[in-house]
Design a protein around this motif. Structure first.
Motif, mmCIF file in Angstrom:
data_model
loop_
_atom_site.group_PDB
_atom_site.id
_atom_site.type_symbol
_atom_site.label_atom_id
_atom_site.label_comp_id
_atom_site.label_asym_id
_atom_site.label_seq_id
_atom_site.Cartn_x
_atom_site.Cartn_y
_atom_site.Cartn_z
ATOM 1 N N PRO A 31 2.416 5.266 5.828
ATOM 2 C CA PRO A 31 1.618 6.429 6.214
ATOM 3 C C PRO A 31 0.158 6.002 6.394
ATOM 4 O O PRO A 31 -0.382 5.275 5.557
ATOM 5 N N VAL A 32 -0.448 6.443 7.490
ATOM 6 C CA VAL A 32 -1.810 5.992 7.817
ATOM 7 C C VAL A 32 -2.748 7.186 7.915
ATOM 8 O O VAL A 32 -2.388 8.224 8.475
ATOM 9 N N VAL A 33 -3.944 7.009 7.366
ATOM 10 C CA VAL A 33 -5.037 7.968 7.582
ATOM 11 C C VAL A 33 -6.121 7.197 8.308
ATOM 12 O O VAL A 33 -6.625 6.190 7.794
ATOM 13 N N ALA A 34 -6.451 7.621 9.508
ATOM 14 C CA ALA A 34 -7.391 6.821 10.303
ATOM 15 C C ALA A 34 -8.293 7.722 11.134
ATOM 16 O O ALA A 34 -7.933 8.863 11.454
ATOM 17 N N SER A 35 -9.465 7.204 11.475
ATOM 18 C CA SER A 35 -10.436 7.997 12.242
ATOM 19 C C SER A 35 -9.969 8.203 13.668
ATOM 20 O O SER A 35 -9.326 7.335 14.261
ATOM 21 N N ASN A 36 -10.403 9.308 14.210
ATOM 22 C CA ASN A 36 -10.044 9.631 15.592
ATOM 23 C C ASN A 36 -11.042 8.972 16.540
ATOM 24 O O ASN A 36 -11.810 9.652 17.220
ATOM 25 N N VAL A 37 -11.078 7.652 16.554
ATOM 26 C CA VAL A 37 -12.037 6.940 17.416
ATOM 27 C C VAL A 37 -11.326 5.812 18.170
ATOM 28 O O VAL A 37 -10.298 5.292 17.713
ATOM 29 N N GLY A 38 -11.913 5.454 19.309
ATOM 30 C CA GLY A 38 -11.438 4.298 20.079
ATOM 31 C C GLY A 38 -9.950 4.372 20.358
ATOM 32 O O GLY A 38 -9.425 5.400 20.783
ATOM 33 N N GLY A 39 -9.265 3.261 20.097
ATOM 34 C CA GLY A 39 -7.842 3.193 20.408
ATOM 35 C C GLY A 39 -6.950 3.765 19.318
ATOM 36 O O GLY A 39 -5.720 3.764 19.454
ATOM 37 N N ILE A 40 -7.548 4.257 18.233
ATOM 38 C CA ILE A 40 -6.699 4.738 17.119
ATOM 39 C C ILE A 40 -5.824 5.928 17.514
ATOM 40 O O ILE A 40 -4.619 5.925 17.229
ATOM 41 N N PRO A 41 -6.371 6.943 18.232
ATOM 42 C CA PRO A 41 -5.490 8.076 18.573
ATOM 43 C C PRO A 41 -4.347 7.715 19.520
ATOM 44 O O PRO A 41 -3.392 8.486 19.642
ATOM 45 N N LEU A 42 -4.424 6.560 20.183
ATOM 46 C CA LEU A 42 -3.257 6.130 20.967
ATOM 47 C C LEU A 42 -2.107 5.790 20.023
ATOM 48 O O LEU A 42 -0.937 5.891 20.390
ATOM 49 N N GLY B 192 1.028 9.751 11.669
ATOM 50 C CA GLY B 192 -0.093 9.511 10.764
ATOM 51 C C GLY B 192 -1.015 10.712 10.804
ATOM 52 O O GLY B 192 -0.719 11.710 11.467
ATOM 53 N N LEU B 193 -2.129 10.608 10.078
ATOM 54 C CA LEU B 193 -3.106 11.699 10.094
ATOM 55 C C LEU B 193 -4.444 11.160 10.576
ATOM 56 O O LEU B 193 -4.897 10.097 10.131
ATOM 57 N N LEU B 194 -5.062 11.892 11.491
ATOM 58 C CA LEU B 194 -6.386 11.496 11.982
ATOM 59 C C LEU B 194 -7.445 12.234 11.175
ATOM 60 O O LEU B 194 -7.232 13.367 10.732
ATOM 61 N N CYS B 195 -8.591 11.593 11.003
ATOM 62 C CA CYS B 195 -9.678 12.269 10.303
ATOM 63 C C CYS B 195 -10.986 12.058 11.050
ATOM 64 O O CYS B 195 -11.086 11.178 11.906
ATOM 65 N N HIS B 196 -11.981 12.896 10.707
ATOM 66 C CA HIS B 196 -13.271 12.842 11.408
ATOM 67 C C HIS B 196 -14.432 12.668 10.438
ATOM 68 O O HIS B 196 -15.579 12.670 10.856
ATOM 69 N N SER B 197 -14.156 12.572 9.158
ATOM 70 C CA SER B 197 -15.239 12.525 8.168
ATOM 71 C C SER B 197 -14.672 11.995 6.848
ATOM 72 O O SER B 197 -13.448 11.875 6.683
ATOM 73 N N VAL B 198 -15.590 11.754 5.907
ATOM 74 C CA VAL B 198 -15.152 11.348 4.561
ATOM 75 C C VAL B 198 -14.305 12.454 3.945
ATOM 76 O O VAL B 198 -13.222 12.213 3.398
ATOM 77 N N ALA C 123 0.832 -1.215 0.000
ATOM 78 C CA ALA C 123 0.000 0.000 0.000
ATOM 79 C C ALA C 123 0.860 1.256 0.000
ATOM 80 O O ALA C 123 1.922 1.298 0.610
ATOM 81 N N THR C 124 0.363 2.269 -0.694
ATOM 82 C CA THR C 124 1.007 3.581 -0.612
ATOM 83 C C THR C 124 0.542 4.260 0.674
ATOM 84 O O THR C 124 1.321 4.872 1.395
ATOM 85 N N ILE C 125 -0.752 4.124 0.941
ATOM 86 C CA ILE C 125 -1.337 4.685 2.171
ATOM 87 C C ILE C 125 -2.302 3.655 2.736
ATOM 88 O O ILE C 125 -3.048 3.022 1.985
ATOM 89 N N ILE C 126 -2.299 3.510 4.038
ATOM 90 C CA ILE C 126 -3.281 2.618 4.659
ATOM 91 C C ILE C 126 -4.336 3.453 5.367
ATOM 92 O O ILE C 126 -4.019 4.418 6.074
ATOM 93 N N ILE C 127 -5.571 3.059 5.121
ATOM 94 C CA ILE C 127 -6.714 3.790 5.682
ATOM 95 C C ILE C 127 -7.364 2.906 6.748
ATOM 96 O O ILE C 127 -7.440 1.684 6.591
ATOM 97 N N GLN C 128 -7.847 3.521 7.825
ATOM 98 C CA GLN C 128 -8.712 2.795 8.758
ATOM 99 C C GLN C 128 -9.789 3.779 9.186
ATOM 100 O O GLN C 128 -9.653 4.491 10.164
ATOM 101 N N LYS C 129 -10.860 3.794 8.386
ATOM 102 C CA LYS C 129 -11.855 4.851 8.580
ATOM 103 C C LYS C 129 -13.015 4.392 9.466
ATOM 104 O O LYS C 129 -14.190 4.649 9.192
ATOM 105 N N SER C 130 -12.687 3.709 10.547
ATOM 106 C CA SER C 130 -13.718 3.144 11.418
ATOM 107 C C SER C 130 -14.593 4.232 12.032
ATOM 108 O O SER C 130 -14.127 5.338 12.300
ATOM 109 N N LEU C 131 -15.852 3.866 12.267
ATOM 110 C CA LEU C 131 -16.749 4.786 12.981
ATOM 111 C C LEU C 131 -16.606 4.569 14.483
ATOM 112 O O LEU C 131 -16.812 5.482 15.279
#
Ligand code: UDP
Length: 403
Positions: free
Chosen positions: A321-332, A340-346, A296-304
C-alpha cells in the motif's frame, strides 16, 4: 542479469516476441546513451537494466557518462531545483561554468551513435556535436513549471535535438521539435525488485537494528528536499499520536547530487530523540532497498516534485500500500483509492497513513491492484518497446507517431 526470455512468465510471450520483431528493424543502427552518473538515482537505475537487454535483442547499444567536477554538479543541481520550481540564485557565472565543462565533454566524449540519446540537463550541450545523426533529449524531471531563466538556457540546446521525451503529459512544453510521452519503468527481475527469501530480508533488518514489533512506514529516496523527508517525519509524528509505529527513511548518495549530506543532517536533527525513526544512509545495494521495501507496512513517497518516482513503481510491484504525493509521474502510478492513496500535504499524508493502518484489508487490496497496474504499464518490457519504436520513428519523416 536476466535474459529476455525470462520475462515471458511475467508479461506473456507475445510481448517478448514483439520486442524481437521491433529490434530486428533496428539492425545497422547504433544507439548511444549519455547521462551524468553510472549509479544512484532513477536514470542510472534504468540504463543499468535497459542497455544489456537492448544488446541481447541485437540492438547495438552503448552508454557513456560525462565527467564533471564538484562545481559543475553543484550548478546542475541548482538547475534541477530551479526547473522544479525551487528558488535558486543562478547567475551568468554558473552558465559559463556549465559551458566550460560541457566544452570539455564535447572534446572528450566520442560520439559514434546513429542515435544519440541524451538524458537530462547535465549532458544537454553535447548536441553541439550533432552532425547528420539523430539526437533525442530525454527529460526525466518534472518541468511542468520550470524556472524560465534556466529553461530558456536549455532551450538553446533542446531546439537542436530531433525529438524530446517526457515522462508525464503535464511536463510537455511548446517546442519546435517532436515530443513523445514515455514513462519510465522498473525491471521485475532485478535485484531491486525480484522476490527475496525471508532470511535475506531478516538479515537486512538485523543489520540496521530494526525489529518488526510495530508497523513500519518507509520512504526510500535520495536525501533531497524535493523528496520532503522532513514532511515525512511530520506526517509520521501525527500518525504516531494515534497509532504506535516506526519510520524508516533510507537513502544513499548519488555522485551527481552534492546536496544530499546537508539534507541528511537536517533530517537527523529533526528526528533526534525518537528511537522509532531509523535514518539509514544506504550503500549502493539493491538487495537492501528491496528488503526494506518488502518489510514495509506502508510505503510513502511524499515528494514535492517528482519526475516519475520509480520508488512508487517498486513499492507497488511488491504489492505494498502506497501513500504518495499527487505530483509529477506519481498519479500515473497511484490511481487514488484504487492503487494507493494520493496526498497533497503533511496532514493529508498522515490521514491516509492512518486510514491504511486501520484498514489492513483495504490496504492489501490497494497493493494488489497496484501490482497489476505496474505489470500492465510500467515494466521494462513496455519501456523497451516504446524506446525502440521511438528510434524507428526518427527515420519516418515528420508524421506524428503515437506510442
Ligand atoms: N535508490 C536506491 N538507493 C537509495 C535511494 C534510491 O537504489 O538509497 C533507487 C530507488 O530504489 C529508485 C531510484 O534510486 O530505483 C530513484 O528513482 P526515483 O525516480 O524514485 O527518484 P530520483 O532519485 O530519480 O529523483
Amino acid at each position: 542479469m536476466a535474459h529476455i526470455k525470462e520475462y515471458i512468465p511475467i508479461v506473456g510471450r507475445s510481448i517478448v516476441d514483439d520486442l524481437q520483431l521491433i529490434a530486428d528493424k533496428l539492425q545497422g543502427k547504433t544507439i548511444q546513451h549519455i547521462n551524468s552518473t553510472a549509479v544512484g538515482g532513477g536514470v542510472a537505475e534504468i540504463l543499468n537494466r535497459m542497455v544489456p537487454l537492448l544488446k541481447e535483442l541485437g540492438v547495438d547499444t552503448r552508454w557513456d557518462v560525462i565527467k564533471g567536477g564538484e562545481q559543475f554538479f553543484e550548478i546542475t543541481k541548482k538547475f534541477h531545483n530551479a526547473l522544479h520550481g525551487r528558488p535558486e540564485i543562478i547567475n551568468q557565472h554558473d552558465f559559463d561554468a556549465f559551458m566550460e565543462t560541457t566544452q570539455k565533454n564535447i572534446e572528450e566524449v566520442d560520439i559514434s551513435g546513429n542515435i544519440v540519446f541524451v538524458h537530462d540537463p547535465q549532458p544537454i550541450g553535447l548536441v553541439k556535436k550533432k552532425s547528420g545523426n539523430k539526437w533525442i533529449w530525454r527529460c526525466h524531471i518534472d518541468v511542468s513549471n520550470p524556472n524560465q531563466k534556466v529553461w530558456k538556457f536549455l532551450r538553446g540546446f533542446i531546439d537542436q535535438y530531433d525529438s524530446a521525451v517526457f515522462s508525464a503529459p503535464s511536463f510537455s512544453q511548446h517546442l519546435p521539435i517532436r515530443q513523445f510521452l514515455i514513462s519510465p519503468s522498473i525491471d521485475p527481475l532485478s535485484d531491486k525488485n525480484k522476490e527475496l527469501p525471508q532470511e535475506t530480508i531478516d538479515e537486512v533488518l538485523q543489520k540496521y537494528g530494526i525489529t518488526k514489533d510495530k508497523p513500519i512506514l518507509t520512504q526510500i529516496s535520495r536525501f533531497d528536499r524535493l523528496k520532503d523527508p522532513l514532511g515525512v517525519i511530520e506526517a509520521y509524528q501525527q500518525v504516531k499520536r494515534h497509532i504506535d509505529c516506526q519510520l524508516i527513511l533510507a537513502g544513499g548518495a548519488a555522485s551527481d547530487d552534492p546536496e544530499g549530506l546537508r539534507v541528511l543532517e537536517e533530517v537527523k536533527e529533526k528526528a533526534k530523540n525518537d528511537r522509532d525513526i531509523h535514518i539509514l544512509l544506504l550503500p549502493q545495494n539493491d538487495i537492501e532497498v528491496n528488503a526494506l521495501q518488502r518489510v514495509a507496512t506502508i510505503i510513502i513517497q511524499k515528494s514535492l516534485k517528482e519526475g516519475f518516482g520509480l520508488t512508487v513503481s517498486e513499492a507497488l510491484w511488491k504489492a505494498k500500500p502506497v501513500v504518495a504525493s499527487n505530483v509529477g509521474g506519481i498519479p500515473l502510478q497511484v490511481k487514488h483509492k484504487y492503487s494507493g492513496l494520493l496526498c497533497h500535504s503533511v496532514d493529508g499524508a498522515a490521514f491516509a497513513i492512518k486510514q491504511l493502518l486501520n484498514s489492513p484489508e483495504y490496504a492489501k487490496k490497494l497493493g494488489e491492484n497496484g501490482r497489476e497496474h505496474i505489470r500492465s504499464n510500467f515494466l521494462l518490457t513496455r519501456h523497451l518497446r516504446d524506446y525502440m519504436l521511438l528510434f524507428l520513428s526518427l527515420y519516418h519523416g515528420e508524421d506524428v507517431v503515437y506510442l
